[in-house]
Design a protein around this motif. Sequence first.
Motif, PDB file in Angstrom:
ATOM      1  N   TYR A   1       0.891  -1.162   0.000  1.00 50.44           N
ATOM      2  CA  TYR A   1       0.000   0.000   0.000  1.00 50.44           C
ATOM      3  C   TYR A   1       0.928   1.210   0.000  1.00 50.44           C
ATOM      4  O   TYR A   1       1.602   1.450   1.006  1.00 50.44           O
ATOM      5  CB  TYR A   1      -0.812   0.076   1.287  1.00 50.44           C
TER       6      TYR A   1
ATOM      7  N   THR B   1       3.856   1.202   2.303  1.00 48.22           N
ATOM      8  CA  THR B   1       3.799   0.050   3.218  1.00 48.22           C
ATOM      9  C   THR B   1       3.895  -1.258   2.447  1.00 48.22           C
ATOM     10  O   THR B   1       3.020  -1.589   1.649  1.00 48.22           O
ATOM     11  CB  THR B   1       2.482   0.055   4.027  1.00 48.22           C
TER      12      THR B   1
ATOM     13  N   ALA C   1       3.291  -4.742   2.604  1.00 42.32           N
ATOM     14  CA  ALA C   1       2.489  -5.561   3.519  1.00 42.32           C
ATOM     15  C   ALA C   1       2.818  -7.056   3.419  1.00 42.32           C
ATOM     16  O   ALA C   1       2.940  -7.743   4.436  1.00 42.32           O
ATOM     17  CB  ALA C   1       1.010  -5.333   3.250  1.00 42.32           C
TER      18      ALA C   1
ATOM     19  N   VAL D   1       1.531 -11.741  14.109  1.00 44.37           N
ATOM     20  CA  VAL D   1       1.294 -10.537  14.918  1.00 44.37           C
ATOM     21  C   VAL D   1       0.445  -9.535  14.153  1.00 44.37           C
ATOM     22  O   VAL D   1       0.359  -9.602  12.917  1.00 44.37           O
ATOM     23  CB  VAL D   1       2.634  -9.873  15.346  1.00 44.37           C
ATOM     24  N   SER D   2      -0.145  -8.600  14.877  1.00 41.96           N
ATOM     25  CA  SER D   2      -0.968  -7.554  14.257  1.00 41.96           C
ATOM     26  C   SER D   2      -0.166  -6.804  13.209  1.00 41.96           C
ATOM     27  O   SER D   2       0.999  -6.501  13.422  1.00 41.96           O
ATOM     28  CB  SER D   2      -1.367  -6.538  15.331  1.00 41.96           C
ATOM     29  N   GLY D   3      -0.778  -6.542  12.092  1.00 42.94           N
ATOM     30  CA  GLY D   3      -0.126  -5.751  11.049  1.00 42.94           C
ATOM     31  C   GLY D   3       0.770  -6.552  10.125  1.00 42.94           C
ATOM     32  O   GLY D   3       1.452  -5.994   9.261  1.00 42.94           O
ATOM     33  N   CYS D   4       0.774  -7.885  10.261  1.00 41.24           N
ATOM     34  CA  CYS D   4       1.676  -8.689   9.421  1.00 41.24           C
ATOM     35  C   CYS D   4       1.046  -8.998   8.058  1.00 41.24           C
ATOM     36  O   CYS D   4       1.685  -9.599   7.198  1.00 41.24           O
ATOM     37  CB  CYS D   4       2.106  -9.968  10.130  1.00 41.24           C
ATOM     38  N   GLY D   5      -0.198  -8.611   7.858  1.00 43.81           N
ATOM     39  CA  GLY D   5      -0.785  -8.757   6.527  1.00 43.81           C
ATOM     40  C   GLY D   5      -1.840  -9.844   6.388  1.00 43.81           C
ATOM     41  O   GLY D   5      -2.243 -10.173   5.274  1.00 43.81           O
ATOM     42  N   LYS D   6      -2.329 -10.380   7.509  1.00 41.74           N
ATOM     43  CA  LYS D   6      -3.314 -11.470   7.440  1.00 41.74           C
ATOM     44  C   LYS D   6      -4.594 -11.027   6.717  1.00 41.74           C
ATOM     45  O   LYS D   6      -5.068 -11.701   5.810  1.00 41.74           O
ATOM     46  CB  LYS D   6      -3.665 -11.965   8.861  1.00 41.74           C
ATOM     47  N   SER D   7      -5.128  -9.884   7.162  1.00 46.88           N
ATOM     48  CA  SER D   7      -6.387  -9.418   6.548  1.00 46.88           C
ATOM     49  C   SER D   7      -6.167  -9.030   5.096  1.00 46.88           C
ATOM     50  O   SER D   7      -7.044  -9.250   4.255  1.00 46.88           O
ATOM     51  CB  SER D   7      -6.941  -8.218   7.311  1.00 46.88           C
ATOM     52  N   THR D   8      -5.003  -8.472   4.823  1.00 43.80           N
ATOM     53  CA  THR D   8      -4.692  -8.121   3.437  1.00 43.80           C
ATOM     54  C   THR D   8      -4.719  -9.371   2.570  1.00 43.80           C
ATOM     55  O   THR D   8      -5.331  -9.384   1.492  1.00 43.80           O
ATOM     56  CB  THR D   8      -3.301  -7.446   3.360  1.00 43.80           C
TER      57      THR D   8
ATOM     58  N   ARG E   1      -8.264 -10.407   1.997  1.00 46.50           N
ATOM     59  CA  ARG E   1      -8.985  -9.535   1.041  1.00 46.50           C
ATOM     60  C   ARG E   1      -8.533  -9.814  -0.386  1.00 46.50           C
ATOM     61  O   ARG E   1      -9.326  -9.770  -1.327  1.00 46.50           O
ATOM     62  CB  ARG E   1      -8.767  -8.061   1.381  1.00 46.50           C
TER      63      ARG E   1
ATOM     64  N   ARG F   1       5.596  -7.745   9.418  1.00 45.71           N
ATOM     65  CA  ARG F   1       5.611  -7.077   8.128  1.00 45.71           C
ATOM     66  C   ARG F   1       7.011  -6.861   7.562  1.00 45.71           C
ATOM     67  O   ARG F   1       7.889  -6.462   8.318  1.00 45.71           O
ATOM     68  CB  ARG F   1       4.938  -5.707   8.323  1.00 45.71           C
TER      69      ARG F   1
END
Length: 252
Positions: A16, A19, A21, A40-47, A50, A210
Motif C-alpha cells: 500500500y 507500506t 504488507a 502478529v498484528s499488522g503482518c498482513g493477514k487481513s490483506t 482480502r 511485516r
Amino acid sequence: MKQSLDIQVRQLSHSYAATHALQNINLHIQPGEFVSLVGVSGCGKSTLMRLIAGLQTPTQGNIWLDGQPSEAARAAKQIGWMAQQAALLPWRTVLENVQLAQKINPQKRAVPQANELLNMVGLADFAAAYPLTLSGGMQQRAALARTLATGTAVWLMDEPFAALDELTRELLAGELLTLWQQFQPTVLWITHNLHEAIRLSDRVVVLTPRPGTIAGEIAVPLPRPRDDTSMAFQELLRQARALLRRERVHGD
Ligand code: ADP
C-alpha cells in the motif's frame, strides 16, 4: 456439484503506497481443508484474505480459486466472508437476513431451508428477532447461518468470534467445526489465538511480521474433537508458539 474448491496463492506480494504488507507468499489450500493464518498484528493477514476474496488486486503474483482468478470467483459469488462485525441488515429479521442470502446462492447448491439453518446454528427461537436486539454471539450465529445460506464453497473468516467472551467463542468455534464437517467448504481462518488454531485446523500457517512472509507451517494430524490436554496437542502448541516467538524476536 463440488462443495469446496482449492486456493492457490503464487509468488504474491502486496504494497500500500509506502507500506510493504506481504512478500512472496506461496500457499496451496486443498478443497475442504481448514487452514488457520496466524501472525502478529499488522503482518498482513487481513490483506491476504482480502486479496484471496478478490476485493483487492495484488501488486504482484496470482491467486486462483479452483483455477479461476479470485475476482472471477468473487463475481460468481463463490466466496463467503465472516468478520468480527456480523454486518446483518438491521431492518430485516434474522430469518429475512438468511432468506436474502439464500436468494444469491450462486451455484443453486442444495442448502437447507432458512428455518432449518437457523435451527442448526441454535437460533430457531429468534427467527423473528431483529439483529440489533441480539447479543454479539447470537448475531454471529445469524451471520454463520447467512454464510451457510449462500452455499459458498470457500469461507474466509477474519476473526469472526474475536469480539465475543471466551466461553461463547469456544462454544461457537466448536459448532463451526461441526458445520464445516457437514458442509465441507474450504476454510481460511484468521486468529491471534494459537490454541484455537490448533484446536480447529488441519494446518496452521504462521506469518512473519511485516512484510508478511510464511515463517512456517504446522500440520495438525489429530482427530477431532481434539483433547487440548493431550501431549500431542501441547507439543503442537509449543511448536507454533516457538515459531511465532522466533519471528517476533527477529522482527523486533
Ligand atoms: P493484520 O490483519 O495481520 O493485522 P493487515 O493486513 O490489516 O494486517 O495490515 C498489514 C499492513 O498493511 C499494516 O501495516 C497496515 O497498516 C497496512 N494496511 C492495511 N490496509 C491498508 C490500507 N487500506 N491502506 C494502507 N495501508 C494498509
